[in-house]
Enzyme design. Sequence first.
Site, PDB file in Angstrom:
ATOM      1  N   HIS A  38       0.827  -1.205   0.000  1.00 52.24           N
ATOM      2  CA  HIS A  38       0.000   0.000   0.000  1.00 52.24           C
ATOM      3  C   HIS A  38       0.863   1.256   0.000  1.00 52.24           C
ATOM      4  O   HIS A  38       1.870   1.331   0.708  1.00 52.24           O
ATOM      5  CB  HIS A  38      -0.885   0.055   1.239  1.00 52.24           C
ATOM      6  CG  HIS A  38      -2.096  -0.817   1.180  1.00 52.24           C
ATOM      7  ND1 HIS A  38      -2.038  -2.180   1.367  1.00 52.24           N
ATOM      8  CD2 HIS A  38      -3.404  -0.512   0.952  1.00 52.24           C
ATOM      9  CE1 HIS A  38      -3.259  -2.676   1.278  1.00 52.24           C
ATOM     10  NE2 HIS A  38      -4.098  -1.697   1.010  1.00 52.24           N
ATOM     11  N   ASN A  97       7.826  -4.381   3.406  1.00 53.41           N
ATOM     12  CA  ASN A  97       6.402  -4.090   3.592  1.00 53.41           C
ATOM     13  C   ASN A  97       5.955  -4.353   5.022  1.00 53.41           C
ATOM     14  O   ASN A  97       5.212  -3.562   5.612  1.00 53.41           O
ATOM     15  CB  ASN A  97       5.583  -4.940   2.616  1.00 53.41           C
ATOM     16  CG  ASN A  97       4.103  -4.630   2.677  1.00 53.41           C
ATOM     17  OD1 ASN A  97       3.692  -3.507   2.923  1.00 53.41           O
ATOM     18  ND2 ASN A  97       3.291  -5.645   2.443  1.00 53.41           N
TER      19      ASN A  97
END
Length: 298
Positions: free
Chosen positions: A118, A149
């Site tokens: 994201h 991440n």
Amino acid sequence: MRLITSTILLLSLLLTGCTSQEVKQEFVKNDAKSVKGEAEYLPAKPSDRASQLIKRTAYTLSYNKEWVNCNWVYWKLTREHCNGKNQRQNEKFTEDNEVKGSKATHQDYVQSGYDRGHMCPAGDNKWSKEAIAETFKLSNICPQNHNLNTGDWNDLEQACRLWAKTYDEVYIVCGPIYNNGVQKRLKNKVGVPDAFFKCVVRLNDKPSGLGFIYKNEGKHHDMEYYVCSIDDVEKRTGLDFFKGLPNEAAIESRANLNDWKHYDPDYNKNRDRNKFDDSKSGGKKKKNKNKNKNKKNR
């Protein structure tokens, strides 16, 4: 004569009242937009690359059809946006049908070896189910190393939420970095970034800004390792952030993480972190049939 004068005065008052009401309604309408993330200090439109501007409930995105990825994603994170009952458990990654040209698909990431990373995180949008759902559009996603991440990049996302709670609101822009153009792509030509940037600005009593650059790899470092000025990020990316920001030059030219550390009394203590396991993401791995046969023959 008195009757005419009284009538004129009455009409004048009525008209004035209507005008005031219309102005009030317009103000409320505009204020509601700003609460939903109507972008202030948007990055300038890049002149050296493809750019399609897309506005969402909580963020604004510049999409690059040649990279099949974003140029940047920008949002204002407030204390209220960090709170809420909405969670990400049932959300699914979806194609972005608003983008023009090539777009990422679910299959791009399956067994790719990369996470769906994201840019604007779901955790920044617990206040709105719609806002959370929009963070799962694949235009807001980049191929990201699994350990980055779930590790250092995740730490920065959590820090941004703590800063928003401390300073009421912060302005954030982040995105991918390609050193010499796109050198590696996924199945549908989604560009795999060499690195990622994030810039954060606060405008309280002591306006300040921070820039960060993370290589797209799974090595762990303290946050200080990634810090640089916003000017440094602009030079590296060729982008111009936070247009119209008060005292823009002063805020963007320096970076001192010590100006931000006091947000978290446990900053220097060991915090729970996702374990670095050197595993790869991108969907379920194929089973080794030969290995299974060997087990049966034992």
